[in-house]
Design a protein around this motif. Structure first.
Motif, PDB file in Angstrom:
ATOM      1  N   MET A  78       0.816  -1.192   0.000  1.00 31.37           N
ATOM      2  CA  MET A  78       0.000   0.000   0.000  1.00 31.37           C
ATOM      3  C   MET A  78       0.863   1.260   0.000  1.00 31.37           C
ATOM      4  O   MET A  78       0.651   2.164  -0.781  1.00 31.37           O
ATOM      5  N   TYR A  79       1.833   1.319   0.919  1.00 29.57           N
ATOM      6  CA  TYR A  79       2.670   2.510   1.003  1.00 29.57           C
ATOM      7  C   TYR A  79       3.512   2.700  -0.258  1.00 29.57           C
ATOM      8  O   TYR A  79       3.792   3.815  -0.661  1.00 29.57           O
ATOM      9  N   LYS A  80       3.912   1.591  -0.844  1.00 34.76           N
ATOM     10  CA  LYS A  80       4.710   1.672  -2.060  1.00 34.76           C
ATOM     11  C   LYS A  80       3.916   2.343  -3.174  1.00 34.76           C
ATOM     12  O   LYS A  80       4.449   3.177  -3.913  1.00 34.76           O
ATOM     13  N   ASN A  81       2.653   2.029  -3.286  1.00 34.17           N
ATOM     14  CA  ASN A  81       1.800   2.639  -4.304  1.00 34.17           C
ATOM     15  C   ASN A  81       1.587   4.125  -4.034  1.00 34.17           C
ATOM     16  O   ASN A  81       1.524   4.929  -4.962  1.00 34.17           O
ATOM     17  N   VAL A  82       1.471   4.487  -2.777  1.00 31.19           N
ATOM     18  CA  VAL A  82       1.277   5.898  -2.419  1.00 31.19           C
ATOM     19  C   VAL A  82       2.515   6.696  -2.795  1.00 31.19           C
ATOM     20  O   VAL A  82       2.424   7.779  -3.384  1.00 31.19           O
ATOM     21  N   LEU A  83       3.690   6.187  -2.463  1.00 35.90           N
ATOM     22  CA  LEU A  83       4.923   6.900  -2.766  1.00 35.90           C
ATOM     23  C   LEU A  83       5.184   6.975  -4.265  1.00 35.90           C
ATOM     24  O   LEU A  83       5.719   7.970  -4.756  1.00 35.90           O
ATOM     25  N   GLN A  84       4.816   5.950  -4.988  1.00 41.48           N
ATOM     26  CA  GLN A  84       5.017   5.970  -6.432  1.00 41.48           C
ATOM     27  C   GLN A  84       4.104   6.972  -7.113  1.00 41.48           C
ATOM     28  O   GLN A  84       4.420   7.462  -8.197  1.00 41.48           O
ATOM     29  N   ALA A  85       2.991   7.307  -6.493  1.00 43.29           N
ATOM     30  CA  ALA A  85       2.038   8.241  -7.092  1.00 43.29           C
ATOM     31  C   ALA A  85       2.482   9.695  -6.965  1.00 43.29           C
ATOM     32  O   ALA A  85       1.956  10.564  -7.651  1.00 43.29           O
ATOM     33  N   ILE A  86       3.465   9.975  -6.105  1.00 39.03           N
ATOM     34  CA  ILE A  86       3.919  11.355  -5.890  1.00 39.03           C
ATOM     35  C   ILE A  86       4.876  11.738  -7.013  1.00 39.03           C
ATOM     36  O   ILE A  86       5.859  11.053  -7.274  1.00 39.03           O
ATOM     37  N   GLU A  87       4.594  12.846  -7.648  1.00 42.76           N
ATOM     38  CA  GLU A  87       5.446  13.339  -8.736  1.00 42.76           C
ATOM     39  C   GLU A  87       6.776  13.831  -8.171  1.00 42.76           C
ATOM     40  O   GLU A  87       6.816  14.575  -7.195  1.00 42.76           O
ATOM     41  N   GLY A  88       7.863  13.443  -8.778  1.00 40.55           N
ATOM     42  CA  GLY A  88       9.191  13.929  -8.406  1.00 40.55           C
ATOM     43  C   GLY A  88       9.748  13.347  -7.121  1.00 40.55           C
ATOM     44  O   GLY A  88      10.682  13.901  -6.540  1.00 40.55           O
ATOM     45  N   ILE A  89       9.190  12.244  -6.634  1.00 43.78           N
ATOM     46  CA  ILE A  89       9.637  11.659  -5.366  1.00 43.78           C
ATOM     47  C   ILE A  89      11.066  11.135  -5.448  1.00 43.78           C
ATOM     48  O   ILE A  89      11.776  11.068  -4.450  1.00 43.78           O
ATOM     49  N   GLU A  90      11.521  10.794  -6.643  1.00 42.13           N
ATOM     50  CA  GLU A  90      12.858  10.187  -6.776  1.00 42.13           C
ATOM     51  C   GLU A  90      13.983  11.170  -6.501  1.00 42.13           C
ATOM     52  O   GLU A  90      15.123  10.772  -6.297  1.00 42.13           O
ATOM     53  N   ILE A  91      13.700  12.466  -6.440  1.00 40.51           N
ATOM     54  CA  ILE A  91      14.750  13.457  -6.202  1.00 40.51           C
ATOM     55  C   ILE A  91      15.101  13.580  -4.711  1.00 40.51           C
ATOM     56  O   ILE A  91      16.217  13.953  -4.355  1.00 40.51           O
ATOM     57  N   TYR A  92      14.173  13.234  -3.825  1.00 38.06           N
ATOM     58  CA  TYR A  92      14.404  13.416  -2.391  1.00 38.06           C
ATOM     59  C   TYR A  92      15.555  12.571  -1.843  1.00 38.06           C
ATOM     60  O   TYR A  92      16.353  13.073  -1.037  1.00 38.06           O
ATOM     61  N   PRO A  93      15.715  11.313  -2.213  1.00 40.61           N
ATOM     62  CA  PRO A  93      16.899  10.577  -1.731  1.00 40.61           C
ATOM     63  C   PRO A  93      18.211  11.182  -2.237  1.00 40.61           C
ATOM     64  O   PRO A  93      19.210  11.184  -1.515  1.00 40.61           O
ATOM     65  N   LEU A  94      18.192  11.699  -3.448  1.00 44.38           N
ATOM     66  CA  LEU A  94      19.416  12.329  -3.977  1.00 44.38           C
ATOM     67  C   LEU A  94      19.750  13.603  -3.212  1.00 44.38           C
ATOM     68  O   LEU A  94      20.921  13.869  -2.914  1.00 44.38           O
TER      69      LEU A  94
END
Length: 65
Positions: free
Chosen positions: A1-17
Motif C-alpha cells: 500500500m505505502y509503495k503505491n502511495v509513494l510511487q504516485a507522488i510526482e518527483g519523489i525520486e529526487i528526495y533521496p538524492l
C-alpha cells in the motif's frame, strides 16, 4: 500500500538524492574543516582534560601520588 502511495507522488525520486547530497557535503565540509584547523589550537584543546582548576598540567607521576 505505502509503495503505491509513494510511487504516485510526482518527483519523489529526487528526495533521496537531495538527502544524500546534504549528508555527503556536510561530512566533506567537516573533514576539510578538521584538516585545516590550527594545530596549536588542537594541542591546547587536547590538554584541557589534563589540567586541574589551577591550570597546572597533571602528569602520570603526580597522578599516582
Amino acid at each position: 500500500m505505502y509503495k503505491n502511495v509513494l510511487q504516485a507522488i510526482e518527483g519523489i525520486e529526487i528526495y533521496p538524492l537531495i538527502s544524500f547530497s546534504i549528508f555527503f557535503l556536510f561530512f566533506l565540509g567537516l573533514l576539510v574543516y578538521v584538516a585545516l584547523m590550527d594545530k596549536k589550537y588542537l594541542q591546547s584543546m587536547s590538554s584541557i582534560a589534563c589540567e586541574d582548576e589551577n591550570h597546572e598540567t597533571i602528569t602520570l607521576d603526580s597522578a599516582k601520588q
